[in-house]
Design a protein around this motif. Structure first.
Motif, mmCIF file in Angstrom:
data_model
loop_
_atom_site.group_PDB
_atom_site.id
_atom_site.type_symbol
_atom_site.label_atom_id
_atom_site.label_comp_id
_atom_site.label_asym_id
_atom_site.label_seq_id
_atom_site.Cartn_x
_atom_site.Cartn_y
_atom_site.Cartn_z
ATOM 1 N N HIS A 129 -54.591 -9.383 -9.062
ATOM 2 C CA HIS A 129 -54.649 -7.881 -9.292
ATOM 3 C C HIS A 129 -55.754 -7.303 -9.296
ATOM 4 N N SER A 130 -56.370 -6.907 -8.155
ATOM 5 C CA SER A 130 -57.693 -6.462 -8.109
ATOM 6 C C SER A 130 -57.873 -5.214 -7.287
ATOM 7 N N PRO A 131 -58.973 -4.288 -7.243
ATOM 8 C CA PRO A 131 -59.260 -3.229 -6.180
ATOM 9 C C PRO A 131 -58.894 -3.698 -4.757
ATOM 10 N N ARG A 132 -59.402 -5.146 -4.522
ATOM 11 C CA ARG A 132 -59.372 -5.369 -3.135
ATOM 12 C C ARG A 132 -57.857 -5.560 -2.676
ATOM 13 N N VAL A 133 -56.946 -5.798 -3.560
ATOM 14 C CA VAL A 133 -55.537 -5.791 -3.146
ATOM 15 C C VAL A 133 -55.144 -4.342 -2.682
ATOM 16 N N LEU A 134 -55.667 -3.242 -3.239
ATOM 17 C CA LEU A 134 -55.283 -1.985 -3.065
ATOM 18 C C LEU A 134 -55.646 -1.549 -1.387
ATOM 19 N N GLU A 135 -56.986 -2.113 -1.293
ATOM 20 C CA GLU A 135 -57.739 -1.928 0.159
ATOM 21 C C GLU A 135 -56.647 -2.729 1.116
ATOM 22 N N LEU A 136 -56.532 -3.912 1.001
ATOM 23 C CA LEU A 136 -55.799 -4.672 1.733
ATOM 24 C C LEU A 136 -54.366 -4.330 2.079
ATOM 25 N N THR A 137 -53.717 -3.877 1.023
ATOM 26 C CA THR A 137 -52.287 -3.424 1.157
ATOM 27 C C THR A 137 -52.537 -2.100 1.890
ATOM 28 N N GLU A 138 -53.367 -1.155 1.764
ATOM 29 C CA GLU A 138 -53.322 -0.053 2.321
ATOM 30 C C GLU A 138 -53.641 -0.183 3.861
ATOM 31 N N HIS A 139 -54.393 -1.358 4.214
ATOM 32 C CA HIS A 139 -54.603 -1.529 5.508
ATOM 33 C C HIS A 139 -53.403 -2.149 6.320
ATOM 34 N N ILE A 140 -52.628 -2.905 5.561
ATOM 35 C CA ILE A 140 -51.344 -3.570 6.113
ATOM 36 C C ILE A 140 -50.319 -2.541 6.323
ATOM 37 N N ILE A 141 -50.315 -1.654 5.186
ATOM 38 C CA ILE A 141 -49.290 -0.517 5.277
ATOM 39 C C ILE A 141 -49.812 0.334 6.683
ATOM 40 N N SER A 142 -50.965 0.575 6.891
ATOM 41 C CA SER A 142 -51.552 1.448 8.097
ATOM 42 C C SER A 142 -50.734 0.646 9.144
ATOM 43 N N MET A 143 -50.739 -0.474 9.416
ATOM 44 C CA MET A 143 -50.150 -1.140 10.493
ATOM 45 C C MET A 143 -48.767 -1.337 10.513
ATOM 46 N N ASN A 144 -48.025 -1.655 9.225
ATOM 47 C CA ASN A 144 -46.869 -1.809 9.411
ATOM 48 C C ASN A 144 -46.251 -1.226 7.887
ATOM 49 N N ALA A 145 -45.614 0.055 7.875
ATOM 50 C CA ALA A 145 -45.218 0.647 6.536
ATOM 51 C C ALA A 145 -43.916 0.145 6.123
ATOM 52 N N ALA A 146 -43.212 -0.914 6.926
ATOM 53 C CA ALA A 146 -41.907 -1.088 6.520
ATOM 54 C C ALA A 146 -42.023 -2.686 5.751
ATOM 55 N N HIS A 147 -43.187 -3.129 5.429
ATOM 56 C CA HIS A 147 -43.064 -4.512 4.611
ATOM 57 C C HIS A 147 -42.885 -4.495 3.302
ATOM 58 N N TYR A 148 -41.594 -4.666 2.829
ATOM 59 C CA TYR A 148 -41.261 -4.432 1.496
ATOM 60 C C TYR A 148 -41.988 -5.091 0.626
ATOM 61 N N THR A 149 -42.382 -6.512 0.514
ATOM 62 C CA THR A 149 -43.128 -7.343 -0.435
ATOM 63 C C THR A 149 -44.336 -6.630 -0.590
ATOM 64 N N VAL A 150 -45.163 -6.130 0.305
ATOM 65 C CA VAL A 150 -46.362 -5.601 0.234
ATOM 66 C C VAL A 150 -46.352 -4.379 -0.609
ATOM 67 N N TRP A 151 -45.429 -3.425 -0.508
ATOM 68 C CA TRP A 151 -45.307 -2.190 -1.273
ATOM 69 C C TRP A 151 -45.016 -2.692 -2.631
ATOM 70 N N LEU A 152 -44.341 -3.793 -3.019
ATOM 71 C CA LEU A 152 -43.978 -4.275 -4.120
ATOM 72 C C LEU A 152 -45.401 -4.583 -4.889
#
Lengths: 447, 408
Positions: free
Chosen positions: A147-170
């Motif tokens: 659980h690190s700041p880069r997780v936030l960057e990475l998930t933000e990036h993935i969500i920008s491509m596919n906002a419907a990814h359940y586990t990524v939001w969790l």
């Protein structure tokens, strides 16, 4: 570009090969390339000076084709040029095959068989390169429970491509909480994602987690809770400006009303504002029903939406009835307020007959059939009256109303009105008044 | 008014679905996203309805699809949405209760995977008992079902009727709805609580929403009724038990038939512009009751929304289940005309709204809606499972074979 199987020119040095299996895709592409420029190959092997006059002319044309020099010529010259290309059947040269690079396992793509390459291309298109790679990266991080700041960057990036990814939001919310990150800042970011992804519901679940946490932090600080409520409602207004019937937003709003105890803090006024903009907004009507008839200040806990609740004060019932009546007058053929009225009467344990006069405002039927024209402003009023009359035991009148609906005012539902007539005959019951006397099955199609 | 009746061009639709089959379903190398199992089910079932189902495929093709679906099976029961959503089996060995937060089995994916398998193979590779055990862990105290269970045993996902229906269908496919021994009941989901959760979803206007406090929605209404049907709790007579599913069936029927709307091409143009704010003038009528257009009848999913192809199924099938007989409450001709002449596409398939390009979801639900209304050329449909009755019978045989297999 010339199709691969284009016919060879008369002077072509080699006869065309039969369709051939190549060991690798690189071989196949190279062969196709060479096949598309027979005169260049011929000139290279024989030397230009040894070509026949016809071969020389074809060679020159092929070179012009390959270099694209013909594009700058005058139109008439271009026409002549293309005539020769056609008559001599000179193939159009393919571009030189490029190196295909390596795949994710480090294997040279050029060494794939043609069949493997076809599948590879398809797969590449599907994974869309980046998303697949980033997901793989995130998976590794998740497996390590990082659980690190880069997780936030990475998930933000993935969500920008596919906002419907359940586990990524969790995983993002877990990380935010683990890092003690600023929740208001996250909410602001989420606002933008939500505005761009109207149909996405994971966002709203994420928002619930965030607000839940904020409420815990704020504790019993009334002022701060009020602020939070206000800013959430303000954001929902932005969403409603885009689509005032967005189901996810309304769902979230109902949750928020309970969470922040917003029952008497502007919810009814907000519904009214939306209904003033569009009196047919059924979502706003449904929310109003929720706010009025689930308020724990006076509602009986666990009372279902379809049940009588003795806890509702008369003045609230009267207020809701007046509000719906006004909306019926505004647009008589709008079913929302008519449904709402029935709901209010049910909650209050009042009879439909109590609004017979009101519904009668929209329906004028001559006392005796055949004596003058009837005047019906709303099929829903007629439906309401049919039930009210059945409730009173005036079957004849009720039956006439149902017949008018089927024959004239709501013909697309004729089968339904006929069925209601049959039901009336057998049970004497209207739908609004008498329940529990209903037999589904055989009687449904008794007519 | 004499209007010529359109008819189903089965060949055109079979072509459409075969194209979908080629572009969506698997071959050895293909990766897939989480919705692929769902799309796969629609394609297989559409071809089945049209009489060109998996029984007409080559053995290779069937085996291919079967293996592809089985790759999504989770080692602890249930299926993931994609083989890429799970790790190799070995990764699951050392994680305590065997639950992995990242790639847990997913309830809707499990439903579509088992359905999909029923078209191309047997159930003998399904970890049936694991799946049923896992299914039980997905149910919350209030009777609702989530979509996934995390490593810490937290049930994630909404509480709405969709997961109830999917859970009821999985139970029906793997266990059936007969009365069980006490031993069997222990391993079963809590049907009473499921029913009371569904029952609590009925709204003041008679429909069913995400909950009773939300707006009624045809999709949720269908899912609620199908859930009850699949656990044998749909009210059928006034003698029905007090715990039967709906609080007020006549008002649900009323709400459902109200979803029909006359369609005219002008409606659409109006919709595109912003509706002008209505001036509130008490006592002044701003619109009048007019017979709605009868040539085309479409369905909306909520009061005062636009007509959309898929609601012809959600509404038609819900009425079908409530009324036992075929949809006599609906006038089939104008509904067929709406689907065939307004939302059917030239290349086969159906779009969401008139003029829209076809997509797999709306194309399937349009066929299913037509099949519910006994369309010639389509196999008759089972409304609760949304597959042909023939396929339902096959499922029953597969279920029986699988429970014999596991010695139950």
């Amino acid at each position: 570009m010339a199709p691969k199987g284009s016919k060879a020119p008369k002077a072509r040095p080699k006869p065309p090969d039969p369709p051939k299996e190549y060991p690798t895709i690189a071989d196949e592409l190279l062969a196709a390339y060479q096949e598309s420029r027979p005169y260049q190959t011929l000139a290279a092997s024989k030397g230009i000076q040894n070509l026949t006059a016809n071969e020389k002319a074809c060679y020159a044309h092929a070179v012009f084709l390959e270099t694209g020099a013909w594009r700058s010529w005058p139109a008439a010259t271009q026409n002549e040029f293309w005539k020769t290309i056609q008559s001599e059947k000179i193939p159009i040269p393919l571009p030189k095959p490029q190196d295909l690079g390596r795949d994710t396992r480090g294997i040279e793509v050029g060494k794939y068989t043609p069949a493997e390459f076809k599948l590879y291309l398809r797969r590449e298109r599907e994974i869309e390169g980046l998303l697949g790679k980033t997901m793989g990266y995130l998976r590794a991080i998740m497996a390590a429970k990082e659980h690190s700041p880069r997780v936030l960057e990475l998930t933000e990036h993935i969500i920008s491509m596919n906002a419907a990814h359940y586990t990524v939001w969790l995983y993002r919310s877990q990380t935010l909480l683990a890092l003690n990150s600023s929740i208001p800042a996250e909410l602001e970011w989420v606002n933008n994602v939500a505005l761009d992804n109207q149909k996405n519901y994971q966002i709203w679940h994420h928002r619930q987690i965030l607000v839940e946490h904020l409420v815990q932090d704020v504790g019993s600080d009334e002022g701060k809770l009020r602020e939070l409520g206000k800013s959430e409602v303000a954001f929902m207004k932005e969403m409603f400006d885009e689509d005032a019937k967005n189901y996810h937003v309304w769902s979230y709003r109902q949750w928020l009303v309970r969470k922040l105890d917003l029952w008497q803090k502007g919810e009814i006024e907000d519904c009214e504002r939306l209904l003033r903009e569009d009196v047919r907004n059924n979502s706003a009507w449904a929310h109003r029903f929720f706010v009025v008839f689930s308020n724990p200040r006076y509602c009986t806990e666990g009372s279902k939406a379809t049940e009588f609740d003795g806890g509702i004060p008369d003045e609230i019932l009267d207020r809701e009835i007046e509000f719906s009546k006004a909306a019926c007058f505004e647009a008589p053929q709008n079913q929302s307020p008519w449904n709402y009225l029935r709901g209010v009467l049910k909650k209050g344990g009042r009879k439909l007959v109590s609004l017979e006069c009101f519904a009668g405002e929209f329906v004028k039927i001559p006392e005796k059939e055949g004596e003058g024209e009837e005047d019906v402003k709303s099929s829903h009023a007629l439906d309401f009256l049919a039930d009210a009359w059945a409730e009173k035991g005036e079957r004849e009148k009720a039956d006439r109303a149902l017949r008018l609906l089927g024959d004239k005012y709501d013909r697309i539902r004729k089968n339904y009105w006929d069925w209601r007539r049959a039901l009336l005959k057998s049970d004497g019951g209207g739908l609004g008044g008498i329940e529990g006397q209903f037999v589904v099955g055989a009687k449904l199609f008794g007519h | 008014m004499a209007v010529s009746e359109p008819s189903l061009n089965a060949a055109l639709h079979i072509k459409y679905w075969q194209r979908c089959l080629k572009s969506v379903l698997p071959n050895g190398y293909t990766s897939m996203d989480s919705s692929r199992v769902t799309l796969g089910f629609f394609i297989l079932s559409a071809l089945d309805l049209l009489g060109a189902g998996a029984d007409t495929f080559s053995e290779d093709k069937r085996t291919n699809i079967k293996e592809w679906i089985l790759k999504c099976q989770h080692p602890n029961g249930g299926f993931c949405g994609s083989p890429n959503h799970r790790y190799p089996d070995a990764s699951y060995v050392d994680v305590g209760h065997g639950k992995q937060v990242m790639d847990p089995a997913n309830l809707p994916a499990t439903y579509f995977a088992i359905m999909g398998l029923s078209f191309v193979g047997s159930f003998d590779k399904i970890r049936r008992n694991d799946c049923l055990r896992w299914l039980k862990t997905m149910q919350r105290e209030d009777g609702s079902f989530g979509e996934i269970v995390t490593q810490d045993g937290v049930i994630e996902g909404g509480r709405d009727m969709r997961t109830c229906m999917v859970a009821a269908a999985i139970r029906w496919m793997l266990r059936g709805d007969e009365i069980f021994t006490e031993e069997e009941k222990k391993g079963d989901i809590d049907v009473d609580r499921l029913v009371s959760h569904v029952r609590a979803g009925q709204t003041y206007d008679g429909g069913i929403g995400e909950s009773s406090q939300h707006e009624a929605h045809a999709g949720y209404t269908y899912c609620a009724i199908a859930s009850l049907k699949l656990v044998n709790r749909l009210p059928e007579s006034k003698e029905s038990e007090p715990n039967s599913g709906l609080t007020n069936v006549p008002s649900t029927i009323r709400w459902l038939v109200s979803r029909q709307m006359g369609y005219t091409a002008e409606d659409d143009e109006e919709e595109e512009e912003d509706p002008a704010p209505q001036v509130k003038l008490q006592g002044v009528y701003t619109d009048e009751a007019a017979p709605e257009n009868e040539q085309f009848v479409g369905f909306n999913g909520r009061c005062n929304k636009r007509a959309d192809t898929c609601y012809a199924f959600w509404v038609g099938a819900a009425l079908n289940m409530l009324c036992h007989e075929k949809n006599t409450l609906l006038n089939v001709s104008p509904i067929r005309r709406f689907l065939f002449e307004q939302t059917q596409h030239r290349i086969g398939g159906f779009g969401k709204c008139p003029g829209d390009p076809p997509d797999i979801y709306h194309s399937y639900l349009a066929l299913a809606a037509l099949a519910t209304m006994n369309e010639p050329g389509l196999k008759p449909l089972d409304a609760a499972l949304c597959i042909s009755i023939q396929q339902k019978k096959k499922l029953e045989l597969l279920r029986k074979a699988a429970s014999d297999w596991t010695g139950e």
